[in-house]
Enzyme design. Structure first.
Site, PDB file in Angstrom:
ATOM      1  N   ARG A 170       0.865  -1.009   0.236  1.00  0.00           N
ATOM      2  CA  ARG A 170       0.080   0.033  -0.031  1.00  0.00           C
ATOM      3  C   ARG A 170       0.986   1.208   0.115  1.00  0.00           C
ATOM      4  O   ARG A 170       1.652   1.607   1.048  1.00  0.00           O
ATOM      5  CB  ARG A 170      -0.899   0.062   1.269  1.00  0.00           C
ATOM      6  N   ARG A 205       1.325  -6.414  -9.702  1.00  0.00           N
ATOM      7  CA  ARG A 205       1.611  -5.836  -8.548  1.00  0.00           C
ATOM      8  C   ARG A 205       1.879  -6.989  -7.531  1.00  0.00           C
ATOM      9  O   ARG A 205       2.420  -6.574  -6.448  1.00  0.00           O
ATOM     10  CB  ARG A 205       0.850  -4.654  -7.917  1.00  0.00           C
ATOM     11  N   HIS A 217      -0.005   3.346 -10.381  1.00  0.00           N
ATOM     12  CA  HIS A 217      -1.357   3.815  -9.186  1.00  0.00           C
ATOM     13  C   HIS A 217      -0.435   4.554  -8.132  1.00  0.00           C
ATOM     14  O   HIS A 217      -0.478   4.184  -7.116  1.00  0.00           O
ATOM     15  CB  HIS A 217      -1.785   2.543  -8.669  1.00  0.00           C
ATOM     16  N   GLU A 274      -2.820   9.118 -10.977  1.00  0.00           N
ATOM     17  CA  GLU A 274      -2.233   7.786 -11.564  1.00  0.00           C
ATOM     18  C   GLU A 274      -2.277   7.984 -13.188  1.00  0.00           C
ATOM     19  O   GLU A 274      -3.298   8.665 -13.697  1.00  0.00           O
ATOM     20  CB  GLU A 274      -3.413   6.670 -11.105  1.00  0.00           C
TER      21      GLU A 274
END
Ligand code: TA6
Length: 311
Positions: free
Chosen positions: A83, A109, A179, A283
């Site tokens: 995160r 990811r 992102h 993003e």
């Protein structure tokens, strides 16, 4: 060429390696078995996880605060996305278009990348080239042949390129994004310019379409996908007295998101304090009607550069 490494790292010997100054790069493995690269050159410090090709930290020496935000509650475990920093969304953005059982934002990811090359560029920046591995999980979700190569150039600016090559005999469509979680002094003292007069889909209003009329300011949860835009975007941070300019290539979508307090506190890997005030996601993407079609044998590159200046 002498490398500094304190753990076994997957090097692909077929690529020549340029010189790596000894004090620039360290390869480490944590107690969960995740591999990282720590970079310290004369312009910046940075840290990458090989899982997901994930840039976790970047701080140029000319700015007093890290540029990327990283959750204190992030779980650094194999198979779990980190995160914060720059998660890769690939080969789709958001929910999978047809199979809701597949994870949000694709599987890149949470997939290990191998190190193709790490080297010092002529300008003193450090360049890292990574390639995504073909795990069983990845193959299950995307069976046709491709290669995915990530190039990161770390210095007083940060440049990232994600190159997708179609190795199949038929075209394929894909969505993607960097992102990126930016570290800001206080979300309510942030203004974002560059998206004025741009069409958006508002995720909080069931993807209602509208046209942005002015610069963005934030006083509640915000989640908009700006479509058919190639514009640079600037994050003006009044509290940190700096601005971050995002210049992109190969992208027609920009997504802007803040979860605000309620949603942030519902997320297991977000602290239950006011950390959410110190992040905003801007993003660089291709999503919704901006999906990318890649013909057989061709390569598509998504690229962005981040520049930090004083306000
Ligand atoms: O990019 C914005 C967004 O799609 C939000 O709707 C929210 O879901 C965010 O991504 C985080 O997604 P993640 O799967 O990383 O928790």
């Amino acid at each position: 060429m002498k490398r500094t490494q304190t753990a076994e790292v997957n090097f692909d010997s077929k690529y020549p390696s340029t010189h790596v100054a000894e004090d620039d790069v360290r390869f480490i493995k944590d107690e969960n078995g995740l591999d990282y690269i720590e970079i310290e050159n004369r312009f910046a410090t940075a840290k990458l996880a090989l899982q997901g090709g994930h840039v976790m930290l970047w701080q140029p020496k000319h700015t007093s605060e890290p540029v990327l935000w990283l959750s204190k509650q992030s779980r650094f475990e194999p198979g779990r996305s980190i995160r914060g920093g720059i998660p890769l969304c690939w080969p789709w953005f958001g929910a999978h278009p047809t199979d809701s059982s597949l994870c949000m934002h694709g599987f890149a990811r949470v997939t290990p990348f191998t190190v193709i090359d790490v080297g010092q560029m002529n300008n003193g920046y450090t360049r890292v080239i990574l390639q995504m591995t073909k795990t069983e999980n990845a193959q299950r979700q995307l069976s046709y042949p491709y290669t995915l190569v990530l190039t990161i150039e770390i210095g007083s600016t940060l440049s990232i390129k994600l190159a997708t090559t179609n190795r199949a005999s038929q075209p394929f469509f894909m969505g993607e994004a960097f992102h990126t979680y930016f570290n800001v002094g206080d979300i309510e003292a942030v203004t974002i310019t560059g998206l004025e007069q741009t069409e958006y889909a508002d995720k909080l209003l069931d993807y209602f379409r509208g046209t942005e009329e002015k610069e963005l300011t934030f006083h509640n949860e915000f989640d908009r996908v700006y479509v058919s835009t190639k514009s640079d975007v600037v994050i003006h941070d009044e509290k940190y007295k700096r601005k971050i300019t995002l210049s992109k290539r190969g992208s027609n979508t920009t997504v802007v998101w803040t979860p605000w307090e309620k949603k942030a506190h519902q997320m297991a890997d977000m602290p239950k304090d006011d950390s959410w005030r110190h992040m905003v996601c801007v993003e660089t993407a291709n999503a919704m009607e901006n999906l990318v079609m890649i013909n057989p044998g061709y390569t598509h590159v998504l690229a962005v550069e981040y520049v930090v200046d004083e306000l």
